[in-house]
Every structure is written in C-alpha cells, then in structure tokens.
Design a protein around this motif. Sequence first.
Motif, PDB file in Angstrom:
ATOM      1  N   ALA A  34       0.836  -1.206   0.000  1.00 52.82           N
ATOM      2  CA  ALA A  34       0.000   0.000   0.000  1.00 52.82           C
ATOM      3  C   ALA A  34       0.867   1.250   0.000  1.00 52.82           C
ATOM      4  CB  ALA A  34      -0.910  -0.006   1.227  1.00 52.82           C
ATOM      5  N   GLY A  35       1.963   1.227   0.778  1.00 47.45           N
ATOM      6  CA  GLY A  35       2.856   2.381   0.823  1.00 47.45           C
ATOM      7  C   GLY A  35       3.489   2.666  -0.516  1.00 47.45           C
ATOM      8  N   ARG A  36       3.945   1.624  -1.204  1.00 44.56           N
ATOM      9  CA  ARG A  36       4.541   1.806  -2.531  1.00 44.56           C
ATOM     10  C   ARG A  36       3.532   2.404  -3.501  1.00 44.56           C
ATOM     11  NH1 ARG A  36       7.431  -4.149  -2.757  1.00 44.56           N
ATOM     12  NH2 ARG A  36       9.341  -3.603  -1.595  1.00 44.56           N
ATOM     13  N   ASP A  37       2.301   1.923  -3.427  1.00 45.58           N
ATOM     14  CA  ASP A  37       1.268   2.421  -4.338  1.00 45.58           C
ATOM     15  C   ASP A  37       0.960   3.890  -4.070  1.00 45.58           C
ATOM     16  OD1 ASP A  37      -0.727   1.980  -6.417  1.00 45.58           O
ATOM     17  OD2 ASP A  37      -2.218   2.162  -4.818  1.00 45.58           O
ATOM     18  N   ILE A  38       0.888   4.257  -2.774  1.00 47.95           N
ATOM     19  CA  ILE A  38       0.582   5.648  -2.433  1.00 47.95           C
ATOM     20  C   ILE A  38       1.718   6.574  -2.867  1.00 47.95           C
ATOM     21  CG2 ILE A  38       0.271   7.232  -0.489  1.00 47.95           C
ATOM     22  CD1 ILE A  38      -1.242   4.949   0.932  1.00 47.95           C
ATOM     23  N   VAL A  39       2.979   6.152  -2.579  1.00 44.62           N
ATOM     24  CA  VAL A  39       4.122   6.986  -2.941  1.00 44.62           C
ATOM     25  C   VAL A  39       4.229   7.148  -4.455  1.00 44.62           C
ATOM     26  CG1 VAL A  39       6.645   7.068  -2.954  1.00 44.62           C
ATOM     27  CG2 VAL A  39       5.430   6.529  -0.838  1.00 44.62           C
ATOM     28  N   LEU A  51      -4.791   7.629   4.540  1.00 46.89           N
ATOM     29  CA  LEU A  51      -4.139   6.419   4.061  1.00 46.89           C
ATOM     30  C   LEU A  51      -2.652   6.417   4.405  1.00 46.89           C
ATOM     31  CD1 LEU A  51      -5.828   6.123   0.533  1.00 46.89           C
ATOM     32  CD2 LEU A  51      -6.304   4.744   2.557  1.00 46.89           C
ATOM     33  N   GLU A  52      -2.013   7.577   4.261  1.00 40.68           N
ATOM     34  CA  GLU A  52      -0.591   7.670   4.604  1.00 40.68           C
ATOM     35  C   GLU A  52      -0.371   7.331   6.076  1.00 40.68           C
ATOM     36  OE1 GLU A  52       0.605  11.593   3.618  1.00 40.68           O
ATOM     37  OE2 GLU A  52       0.897  11.162   1.482  1.00 40.68           O
ATOM     38  N   ARG A  53      -1.185   7.940   6.928  1.00 41.58           N
ATOM     39  CA  ARG A  53      -1.048   7.662   8.369  1.00 41.58           C
ATOM     40  C   ARG A  53      -1.312   6.198   8.663  1.00 41.58           C
ATOM     41  NH1 ARG A  53      -3.929  12.608   8.831  1.00 41.58           N
ATOM     42  NH2 ARG A  53      -5.853  11.485   9.346  1.00 41.58           N
ATOM     43  N   SER A  54      -2.288   5.636   7.989  1.00 44.92           N
ATOM     44  CA  SER A  54      -2.671   4.248   8.252  1.00 44.92           C
ATOM     45  C   SER A  54      -1.543   3.278   7.958  1.00 44.92           C
ATOM     46  CB  SER A  54      -3.905   3.885   7.415  1.00 44.92           C
ATOM     47  OG  SER A  54      -4.279   2.542   7.629  1.00 44.92           O
ATOM     48  N   VAL A  55      -0.788   3.510   6.886  1.00 48.87           N
ATOM     49  CA  VAL A  55       0.314   2.617   6.533  1.00 48.87           C
ATOM     50  C   VAL A  55       1.339   2.577   7.665  1.00 48.87           C
ATOM     51  CG1 VAL A  55       2.302   2.322   5.007  1.00 48.87           C
ATOM     52  CG2 VAL A  55       0.059   2.805   4.034  1.00 48.87           C
ATOM     53  N   HIS A 186       3.075  12.541   5.052  1.00 50.99           N
ATOM     54  CA  HIS A 186       3.659  11.670   6.061  1.00 50.99           C
ATOM     55  C   HIS A 186       4.355  10.466   5.439  1.00 50.99           C
ATOM     56  CE1 HIS A 186       1.579  13.992   9.071  1.00 50.99           C
ATOM     57  NE2 HIS A 186       0.408  13.703   8.564  1.00 50.99           N
ATOM     58  N   LEU A 187       3.998  10.136   4.224  1.00 50.66           N
ATOM     59  CA  LEU A 187       4.558   8.942   3.598  1.00 50.66           C
ATOM     60  C   LEU A 187       5.363   9.366   2.378  1.00 50.66           C
ATOM     61  CD1 LEU A 187       4.600   5.875   3.941  1.00 50.66           C
ATOM     62  CD2 LEU A 187       2.701   5.732   2.347  1.00 50.66           C
ATOM     63  N   THR A 188       6.672   9.370   2.529  1.00 46.29           N
ATOM     64  CA  THR A 188       7.582   9.764   1.457  1.00 46.29           C
ATOM     65  C   THR A 188       8.438   8.566   1.062  1.00 46.29           C
ATOM     66  OG1 THR A 188       9.320  10.403   3.016  1.00 46.29           O
ATOM     67  CG2 THR A 188       7.686  12.089   2.432  1.00 46.29           C
ATOM     68  N   GLU A 189       9.256   8.743   0.051  1.00 40.63           N
ATOM     69  CA  GLU A 189      10.186   7.682  -0.348  1.00 40.63           C
ATOM     70  C   GLU A 189      11.093   7.301   0.826  1.00 40.63           C
ATOM     71  OE1 GLU A 189      10.519   5.830  -2.920  1.00 40.63           O
ATOM     72  OE2 GLU A 189       9.517   6.817  -4.621  1.00 40.63           O
ATOM     73  N   ASP A 190      11.573   8.296   1.554  1.00 42.27           N
ATOM     74  CA  ASP A 190      12.459   8.016   2.676  1.00 42.27           C
ATOM     75  C   ASP A 190      11.750   7.229   3.771  1.00 42.27           C
ATOM     76  OD1 ASP A 190      14.572   9.278   1.463  1.00 42.27           O
ATOM     77  OD2 ASP A 190      14.282  11.190   2.516  1.00 42.27           O
ATOM     78  N   VAL A 191      10.511   7.584   4.056  1.00 44.03           N
ATOM     79  CA  VAL A 191       9.752   6.854   5.073  1.00 44.03           C
ATOM     80  C   VAL A 191       9.514   5.420   4.619  1.00 44.03           C
ATOM     81  CG1 VAL A 191       7.525   6.681   6.259  1.00 44.03           C
ATOM     82  CG2 VAL A 191       8.661   8.909   6.031  1.00 44.03           C
ATOM     83  N   LEU A 192       9.208   5.237   3.345  1.00 47.04           N
ATOM     84  CA  LEU A 192       8.984   3.897   2.824  1.00 47.04           C
ATOM     85  C   LEU A 192      10.255   3.057   2.916  1.00 47.04           C
ATOM     86  CD1 LEU A 192       6.936   2.010   1.597  1.00 47.04           C
ATOM     87  CD2 LEU A 192       7.485   2.921  -0.659  1.00 47.04           C
ATOM     88  N   VAL A 193      11.404   3.667   2.648  1.00 42.45           N
ATOM     89  CA  VAL A 193      12.673   2.957   2.809  1.00 42.45           C
ATOM     90  C   VAL A 193      12.867   2.542   4.267  1.00 42.45           C
ATOM     91  CG1 VAL A 193      15.186   3.209   2.758  1.00 42.45           C
ATOM     92  CG2 VAL A 193      13.817   3.981   0.816  1.00 42.45           C
ATOM     93  N   ASP A 194      12.521   3.431   5.202  1.00 44.00           N
ATOM     94  CA  ASP A 194      12.637   3.094   6.622  1.00 44.00           C
ATOM     95  C   ASP A 194      11.738   1.901   6.969  1.00 44.00           C
ATOM     96  OD1 ASP A 194      14.526   4.968   7.300  1.00 44.00           O
ATOM     97  OD2 ASP A 194      13.077   6.453   8.026  1.00 44.00           O
ATOM     98  N   ILE A 195      10.524   1.891   6.435  1.00 43.66           N
ATOM     99  CA  ILE A 195       9.601   0.782   6.703  1.00 43.66           C
ATOM    100  C   ILE A 195      10.160  -0.526   6.139  1.00 43.66           C
ATOM    101  CG2 ILE A 195       7.327  -0.171   6.121  1.00 43.66           C
ATOM    102  CD1 ILE A 195       6.206   2.663   6.324  1.00 43.66           C
ATOM    103  N   GLU A 196      10.683  -0.474   4.932  1.00 46.03           N
ATOM    104  CA  GLU A 196      11.230  -1.687   4.314  1.00 46.03           C
ATOM    105  C   GLU A 196      12.474  -2.166   5.065  1.00 46.03           C
ATOM    106  OE1 GLU A 196      11.696  -0.302   0.326  1.00 46.03           O
ATOM    107  OE2 GLU A 196       9.695  -0.991  -0.275  1.00 46.03           O
ATOM    108  N   ASN A 197      13.314  -1.242   5.528  1.00 45.23           N
ATOM    109  CA  ASN A 197      14.481  -1.627   6.316  1.00 45.23           C
ATOM    110  C   ASN A 197      14.065  -2.209   7.667  1.00 45.23           C
ATOM    111  OD1 ASN A 197      16.267  -0.863   4.329  1.00 45.23           O
ATOM    112  ND2 ASN A 197      16.740   1.125   5.234  1.00 45.23           N
ATOM    113  N   ALA A 198      13.069  -1.594   8.288  1.00 47.35           N
ATOM    114  CA  ALA A 198      12.562  -2.123   9.553  1.00 47.35           C
ATOM    115  C   ALA A 198      11.992  -3.526   9.359  1.00 47.35           C
ATOM    116  CB  ALA A 198      11.487  -1.191  10.117  1.00 47.35           C
ATOM    117  N   ASP A 199      11.332  -3.733   8.245  1.00 43.32           N
ATOM    118  CA  ASP A 199      10.797  -5.049   7.901  1.00 43.32           C
ATOM    119  C   ASP A 199      11.934  -6.068   7.795  1.00 43.32           C
ATOM    120  OD1 ASP A 199       9.023  -7.057   6.965  1.00 43.32           O
ATOM    121  OD2 ASP A 199       9.524  -6.545   4.907  1.00 43.32           O
ATOM    122  N   GLY A 200      13.026  -5.683   7.155  1.00 47.06           N
ATOM    123  CA  GLY A 200      14.171  -6.577   7.056  1.00 47.06           C
ATOM    124  C   GLY A 200      14.767  -6.885   8.416  1.00 47.06           C
ATOM    125  N   LEU A 201      14.792  -5.888   9.291  1.00 44.95           N
ATOM    126  CA  LEU A 201      15.335  -6.104  10.630  1.00 44.95           C
ATOM    127  C   LEU A 201      14.499  -7.117  11.405  1.00 44.95           C
ATOM    128  CD1 LEU A 201      17.457  -5.286  12.738  1.00 44.95           C
ATOM    129  CD2 LEU A 201      15.888  -3.483  13.482  1.00 44.95           C
TER     130      LEU A 201
END
Length: 225
Positions: A34-39, A51-55, A186-201
């Motif tokens: 959803a985040g990728r689609d919104i960004v 939607l941004e906040r919800s992600v 609230h949902l930018t490319e940088d935030v999405l990268v943080d979410i994906e990195n957190a997911d990897g962690l």
Amino acid sequence: MDFDRVLANREVREGRHARPYLNFRESADQCIAAGRDIVKNGGPSSHLKLLERSVVITFVTHVEVYFRDMLDAIFRHCDPDYFLPLLKHIHQSKYSIEDLLFIYRKQIHPLELVSSDMSFQNAEKFEKVFSKFLGGSLWNAAINTKIRIKDKPETAYSFEPEYLEGLKRVFELRHELVHNPKNTPHLTEDVLVDIENADGLILAVDCVLSQMLHDHRDPAIDSNR
C-alpha cells in the motif's frame, strides 16, 4: 492491570497463526504494498492523508504484536528453568488480594499477565526485554545475522545498522501521527525505505529469536507427544 484486556488478548491471540512471524509477514506485506502504491501513484485526495497515516500506524502496530507474540512463544515453548529467573526483571507489577481472586476466578495464567502488561512502544523496550533472554543485545545479534538459501552462497544477505535507525524513525513517526498529527505529507520515499528496512530487521530478529526458542525448548513438550 486491565484484566479484561488480558482476556481479550487471549481470545485474539488464539485466532492468529501460532508462528508470530507469519502473522507479521502478511500484515507487513500489505502495508509495504500500500505504501509503494501511495508513494508512486498517490490516492484519492480526500483520503490520502488518512491512508498515509494508516500505513505507518498499522505497520508499527504489527511490529508490536510480533514481539508480544514472541514473548508468549517463549512462555509456551521454552524450558521454565530458562525463563522463570528472568521474569522479575521484566515484570514488577504488584497485585492486591482482589486482583488475585479475579485472576483465580477467570483462570488467568500468571504468564498471561506478563505478556499482556508489556508495552512495546519503542525500540529500547524491545531491547530491554528480549536481551534478558538472549544474554546480550537483541539488536546486535540481529544486525550481525547473515542469511542465505542453502547451497546458494550468491544469495547471502546481511543486515545493516541503518535498519535499526529506520525502525526507530518509523516508531517516532507513528507517535507523532497519533499524538500530534500535521497536515503535511507523512509517507515519502524516505519513510517507505525506513519501513522496508525495519521489515528486514524483523526478519533478522526472527532468525535470532527462533534459534533461541529452539536452543531452550522445553523437553517436556517432546516427551508428551
């Protein structure tokens, strides 16, 4: 202690998959997609901020659920001699005689009180609790983890310290969105990268904690099969 919440947590937990990471994986995939689609594409302007906040909020919620379920998994699968001496370091609540009578009537297991009372609001709390069981830093163990597909060395993957910083930033952003929302993106490319990195962690964390569960498995579980 909110004992009704303890009972509600039990009911909800019984409806989730027994392996915490599978619950997290499904929810995280939905949040990231959803985040990728919104960004990339935006969304209905009247609902975009929601939607941004919800992600962000939903992703962080499922990180918290994962860690609470892993704590329950320790209590269900590990040798009591392993975790019982550690409980005094993570749960110091006091109970009145009225509380004890309610606990008895509702047949609440004492270990349910520990996990239900746990508030995982930031990365420091995860570290404080799970490092007790590991005997060392949870985050160091996760970041130093390397994974690969068996017999395929080219698939080797490691985790970076920046992944932890990303997790911390996502949790901080969630706090802002819940307690001090602003009418800004609230949902930018940088935030999405943080979410994906957190997911990897969290994948690395699951490798560490799953090994811990295996190493300290309660022998009574196998003997009762």
